[in-house]
Design a protein around this motif. Sequence first.
Motif, PDB file in Angstrom:
ATOM      1  N   VAL A 278       0.832  -1.207   0.000  1.00 25.06           N
ATOM      2  CA  VAL A 278       0.000   0.000   0.000  1.00 25.06           C
ATOM      3  C   VAL A 278       0.866   1.257   0.000  1.00 25.06           C
ATOM      4  N   LEU A 279       1.984   1.234   0.761  1.00 20.54           N
ATOM      5  CA  LEU A 279       2.888   2.387   0.780  1.00 20.54           C
ATOM      6  C   LEU A 279       3.431   2.681  -0.609  1.00 20.54           C
ATOM      7  N   LEU A 280       3.837   1.641  -1.320  1.00 17.28           N
ATOM      8  CA  LEU A 280       4.316   1.836  -2.687  1.00 17.28           C
ATOM      9  C   LEU A 280       3.198   2.346  -3.601  1.00 17.28           C
ATOM     10  N   LEU A 281       1.985   1.874  -3.342  1.00 16.36           N
ATOM     11  CA  LEU A 281       0.845   2.371  -4.121  1.00 16.36           C
ATOM     12  C   LEU A 281       0.655   3.869  -3.929  1.00 16.36           C
ATOM     13  N   VAL A 282       0.802   4.331  -2.690  1.00 13.32           N
ATOM     14  CA  VAL A 282       0.660   5.760  -2.414  1.00 13.32           C
ATOM     15  C   VAL A 282       1.716   6.549  -3.182  1.00 13.32           C
ATOM     16  N   MET A 283       2.940   6.036  -3.190  1.00 14.90           N
ATOM     17  CA  MET A 283       4.003   6.699  -3.951  1.00 14.90           C
ATOM     18  C   MET A 283       3.663   6.726  -5.441  1.00 14.90           C
ATOM     19  N   GLY A 284       3.248   5.569  -5.962  1.00 17.04           N
ATOM     20  CA  GLY A 284       2.876   5.508  -7.369  1.00 17.04           C
ATOM     21  C   GLY A 284       1.698   6.410  -7.694  1.00 17.04           C
ATOM     22  N   PHE A 285       0.732   6.498  -6.755  1.00 15.90           N
ATOM     23  CA  PHE A 285      -0.440   7.358  -6.939  1.00 15.90           C
ATOM     24  C   PHE A 285      -0.024   8.818  -7.063  1.00 15.90           C
ATOM     25  N   ALA A 286       0.890   9.254  -6.170  1.00 14.91           N
ATOM     26  CA  ALA A 286       1.328  10.651  -6.177  1.00 14.91           C
ATOM     27  C   ALA A 286       2.050  10.995  -7.477  1.00 14.91           C
ATOM     28  N   VAL A 287       2.945  10.101  -7.907  1.00 13.13           N
ATOM     29  CA  VAL A 287       3.689  10.364  -9.137  1.00 13.13           C
ATOM     30  C   VAL A 287       2.765  10.304 -10.348  1.00 13.13           C
ATOM     31  N   SER A 288       1.802   9.392 -10.326  1.00 11.48           N
ATOM     32  CA  SER A 288       0.862   9.277 -11.442  1.00 11.48           C
ATOM     33  C   SER A 288       0.006  10.531 -11.568  1.00 11.48           C
ATOM     34  N   LEU A 289      -0.387  11.112 -10.445  1.00  8.68           N
ATOM     35  CA  LEU A 289      -1.124  12.380 -10.501  1.00  8.68           C
ATOM     36  C   LEU A 289      -0.267  13.459 -11.151  1.00  8.68           C
ATOM     37  N   GLY A 290       1.031  13.454 -10.807  1.00 10.14           N
ATOM     38  CA  GLY A 290       1.934  14.406 -11.438  1.00 10.14           C
ATOM     39  C   GLY A 290       2.011  14.221 -12.939  1.00 10.14           C
ATOM     40  N   LEU A 291       2.013  12.969 -13.400  1.00  9.67           N
ATOM     41  CA  LEU A 291       2.053  12.701 -14.830  1.00  9.67           C
ATOM     42  C   LEU A 291       0.758  13.131 -15.517  1.00  9.67           C
ATOM     43  N   LEU A 292      -0.369  12.990 -14.822  1.00  3.45           N
ATOM     44  CA  LEU A 292      -1.633  13.462 -15.401  1.00  3.45           C
ATOM     45  C   LEU A 292      -1.615  14.969 -15.601  1.00  3.45           C
ATOM     46  N   ILE A 293      -1.077  15.682 -14.616  1.00  3.89           N
ATOM     47  CA  ILE A 293      -0.956  17.136 -14.740  1.00  3.89           C
ATOM     48  C   ILE A 293      -0.004  17.490 -15.876  1.00  3.89           C
ATOM     49  N   GLY A 294       1.084  16.721 -15.961  1.00  7.09           N
ATOM     50  CA  GLY A 294       2.096  16.961 -16.982  1.00  7.09           C
ATOM     51  C   GLY A 294       3.479  16.938 -16.371  1.00  7.09           C
ATOM     52  N   ARG A 295       4.362  16.149 -16.955  1.00  6.39           N
ATOM     53  CA  ARG A 295       5.706  16.002 -16.398  1.00  6.39           C
ATOM     54  C   ARG A 295       6.475  17.321 -16.399  1.00  6.39           C
ATOM     55  N   ILE A 296       6.456  18.027 -17.516  1.00  8.06           N
ATOM     56  CA  ILE A 296       7.233  19.264 -17.631  1.00  8.06           C
ATOM     57  C   ILE A 296       6.745  20.339 -16.664  1.00  8.06           C
ATOM     58  N   PRO A 297       5.414  20.609 -16.577  1.00  7.67           N
ATOM     59  CA  PRO A 297       4.956  21.606 -15.586  1.00  7.67           C
ATOM     60  C   PRO A 297       5.333  21.234 -14.158  1.00  7.67           C
ATOM     61  N   CYS A 298       5.248  19.945 -13.806  1.00  6.03           N
ATOM     62  CA  CYS A 298       5.597  19.514 -12.446  1.00  6.03           C
ATOM     63  C   CYS A 298       7.089  19.702 -12.178  1.00  6.03           C
ATOM     64  N   LEU A 299       7.930  19.410 -13.185  1.00  2.00           N
ATOM     65  CA  LEU A 299       9.362  19.603 -13.010  1.00  2.00           C
ATOM     66  C   LEU A 299       9.702  21.076 -12.829  1.00  2.00           C
ATOM     67  N   ARG A 300       8.981  21.942 -13.535  1.00  2.00           N
ATOM     68  CA  ARG A 300       9.225  23.382 -13.376  1.00  2.00           C
ATOM     69  C   ARG A 300       8.863  23.844 -11.955  1.00  2.00           C
ATOM     70  N   VAL A 301       7.771  23.319 -11.419  1.00  2.00           N
ATOM     71  CA  VAL A 301       7.376  23.660 -10.045  1.00  2.00           C
ATOM     72  C   VAL A 301       8.420  23.160  -9.063  1.00  2.00           C
ATOM     73  N   LEU A 302       8.900  21.930  -9.261  1.00  2.00           N
ATOM     74  CA  LEU A 302       9.925  21.377  -8.376  1.00  2.00           C
ATOM     75  C   LEU A 302      11.213  22.190  -8.446  1.00  2.00           C
ATOM     76  N   ASP A 303      11.603  22.602  -9.647  1.00  2.00           N
ATOM     77  CA  ASP A 303      12.795  23.424  -9.778  1.00  2.00           C
ATOM     78  C   ASP A 303      12.649  24.745  -9.032  1.00  2.00           C
ATOM     79  N   THR A 304      11.455  25.306  -9.096  1.00  2.00           N
ATOM     80  CA  THR A 304      11.200  26.572  -8.394  1.00  2.00           C
ATOM     81  C   THR A 304      11.292  26.387  -6.893  1.00  2.00           C
ATOM     82  N   LEU A 305      10.709  25.288  -6.397  1.00  4.84           N
ATOM     83  CA  LEU A 305      10.729  25.027  -4.961  1.00  4.84           C
ATOM     84  C   LEU A 305      12.134  24.747  -4.447  1.00  4.84           C
ATOM     85  N   ILE A 306      12.902  24.018  -5.264  1.00  4.10           N
ATOM     86  CA  ILE A 306      14.269  23.669  -4.842  1.00  4.10           C
ATOM     87  C   ILE A 306      15.156  24.895  -4.894  1.00  4.10           C
TER      88      ILE A 306
END
Length: 253
Positions: free
Chosen positions: A225-253
């Motif tokens: 279930v823990l791995l499912l939660v991780m996969g769920f979170a990343v999958s939501l990011g892919l639905l939003i779009g990989r590039i937009p999510c990476l830009r947000v992460l770069d901004t936060l970092i």
Amino acid sequence: MGFGRSGLGTGGFIASPLMVFAIGAVNGVAVVALLMLPAALLGVWQHRAGARRTLLLPLLPSAAIGTAIGGLILWGLVSSGEEAEVHRRLELLVALLCLVYGLLLTLRDWLANLGGGAGAPRARGLVLMGSAVGISQTVSNTGSPLMTLYFLRHGLNRGTFVPAQLSYMLVQNVLKLIPLISLGLLTPINATAGFILIPVTLAGSFAGQGFFLKASDTQFFRLYVLLLVMGFAVSLGLLIGRIPCLRVLDTLI
């Protein structure tokens, strides 16, 4: 991937979205497909004592059927459109399938007992289920949760279904290299990246075997279930779009 294969009999449903998010859809699908081979090979050897002939015989031809159908679907996804469009299709496919499998596994107890459960698995059911898993594995490196749910519904414990899953995955992972190479998804460049990661994958496999031998059924499914939660979170990011999510992460970092 290595830990999931040897410890849980699975791994693609978490490794696939993570790798796609990290290096892009085409390269991510190809690299995970390559890493599945040594992970499955070592897993089969580690769990060889638990393999059951009655489960394996119907599963193995279904791997070929599912891979052939999955290869045709994959061809339809990548044979037309611009490169960015192909990447987006694969991103969405990986994300949606991982989310569906996450939901199914969350409901595993209810599904396993629906209608009073089921008896011993029959050859026809194993072929149909194995074919469905083969399709999903070929197009997105996911599908093993579907097999886990099937075995749980038929009352098999992890000591029985994990060896069967690993044997099936080894055969199917070899077969799916045919469409991946012929469609130009697995290339010498991304294959090199996969080969570099093999030692890490094998180290994870040995750690996974230790977990499998020592963990209780409760601990086994808690980690699942823990791995499912991780996969769920990343999958939501892919639905939003990989590039937009990476830009947000770069901004936060």
